[in-house]
Design an enzyme around this catalytic site. Structure first.
Site, mmCIF file in Angstrom:
data_model
loop_
_atom_site.group_PDB
_atom_site.id
_atom_site.type_symbol
_atom_site.label_atom_id
_atom_site.label_comp_id
_atom_site.label_asym_id
_atom_site.label_seq_id
_atom_site.Cartn_x
_atom_site.Cartn_y
_atom_site.Cartn_z
ATOM 1 N N ILE A 38 29.657 -9.341 -14.090
ATOM 2 C CA ILE A 38 30.589 -8.320 -14.550
ATOM 3 C C ILE A 38 30.407 -8.017 -16.033
ATOM 4 O O ILE A 38 30.615 -6.884 -16.473
ATOM 5 C CB ILE A 38 32.048 -8.745 -14.251
ATOM 6 C CG1 ILE A 38 33.023 -7.606 -14.585
ATOM 7 C CG2 ILE A 38 32.412 -10.028 -14.972
ATOM 8 C CD1 ILE A 38 34.455 -7.897 -14.182
ATOM 9 N N TYR A 168 43.486 -20.065 -6.525
ATOM 10 C CA TYR A 168 42.139 -20.633 -6.623
ATOM 11 C C TYR A 168 41.851 -21.529 -5.422
ATOM 12 O O TYR A 168 40.804 -21.407 -4.774
ATOM 13 C CB TYR A 168 42.013 -21.423 -7.922
ATOM 14 C CG TYR A 168 40.620 -21.954 -8.188
ATOM 15 C CD1 TYR A 168 39.680 -21.187 -8.869
ATOM 16 C CD2 TYR A 168 40.245 -23.230 -7.772
ATOM 17 C CE1 TYR A 168 38.403 -21.667 -9.112
ATOM 18 C CE2 TYR A 168 38.975 -23.716 -8.011
ATOM 19 C CZ TYR A 168 38.053 -22.930 -8.684
ATOM 20 O OH TYR A 168 36.789 -23.411 -8.923
#
Length: 270
Positions: A38, A168
């Site tokens: 990214i 997570y």
């Protein structure tokens, strides 16, 4: 002769950490690399994410091995953009054999935004990575290998009660479900799918002040043992890359549907 001569590997989160180590390791074994990251910040993540300079260094390190590499900035949350990045690599390098869905974040103590972003990157992003790769792998009719990066937190319930940490663990467990289903769906095409489950690895995602503070808060609040069985506190990114290189090689040609801990015995302790 390398174990991956003539292969092309698509790796997400390749600008640094485990992704970079995997790119360099697979390149050293003869594979050409399609590297994606990214290279931008996600607001809920409390530590700096990779930059364009980090990705450029990955390019240099791969090229130093003699391999070819195509590097693109792309967000795994954007399936269309990810598909475009992959296609640019396939066009340049000629094929696709290996997929390593490695991109991930740890937005601990970031509230509701942490939950949303970690599910989007660590679970939906992995789904996107596999989905954009499947058409090329199937069309080539030459098999392939896919490795999904999970965590020991994808096998056991460790963490804290904030939304980012819960997300997570949920995302990393979800990767196991994706792996097992894709392993069955793609077996008819001789495409193998496995997941890898590291303990703590010395990368910028772990080795930063925000994550250290979060780990300290867990130790203060609960008696959770987050250590390893073997006498080592953290693994190195190269340790994970070595395991990935084996999983994607012909030495593991009949290994599929496996959740492989690379964790210094962390899971076995529990």
């Amino acid at each position: 002769m390398g174990s991956l001569d003539g292969k092309v590997a698509f790796i997400t989160g390749a600008a640094r950490g485990q992704g970079r180590a995997e790119a360099v390791k697979l390149a050293s074994e003869g594979a050409d690399i399609i590297a994606v990251d990214i290279c931008d910040q996600i607001t809920s993540v409390p530590y700096p994410l990779a930059t364009a300079d980090d990705l450029a260094l990955t390019v240099k390190l791969v090229e130093d091995t003699g391999a070819r590499i195509v590097a693109r900035e792309a967000d795994v949350r954007d399936q269309t953009g990810l598909a475009s990045a992959l296609q640019s690599g396939v066009d340049a390098l000629g094929r696709l054999d290996i997929v390593v869905a490695n991109a991930g974040i740890a937005p601990m103590q970031s509230g509701a935004d942490g939950w949303r972003d970690v599910i989007d990157v660590n679970l939906t992003g992995v789904h996107h990575t596999v989905e954009v790769a499947i058409p090329t792998l199937v069309q080539q009719a030459d098999g392939g290998s896919i490795v999904l990066t999970s965590s020991v937190a994808g096998l056991i319930g460790v963490g804290s009660d904030d939304p980012g940490a819960i997300g997570y663990v949920a995302a990393k467990h979800g990767i196991v479900g994706l792996m097992r289903l894709y392993a069955n769906l793609l077996a008819q095409h001789s495409i193998r799918v496995n997941s890898i489950h590291p303990a703590g690895v010395d990368t910028p995602m772990i080795n930063n002040e925000a994550t250290r503070q979060w780990l300290g808060s867990i130790a203060e609040k609960t008696p959770q043992d987050m250590g390893n069985a073997l006498p080592v506190q953290v693994l190195q990114a190269e340790d994970i890359a070595n395991a990935v290189a084996w999983l994607v090689s012909d030495a593991a040609r009949y290994v599929t549907g496996v959740a492989l801990p690379v964790d210094a015995g962390s899971v076995n302790k529990r």
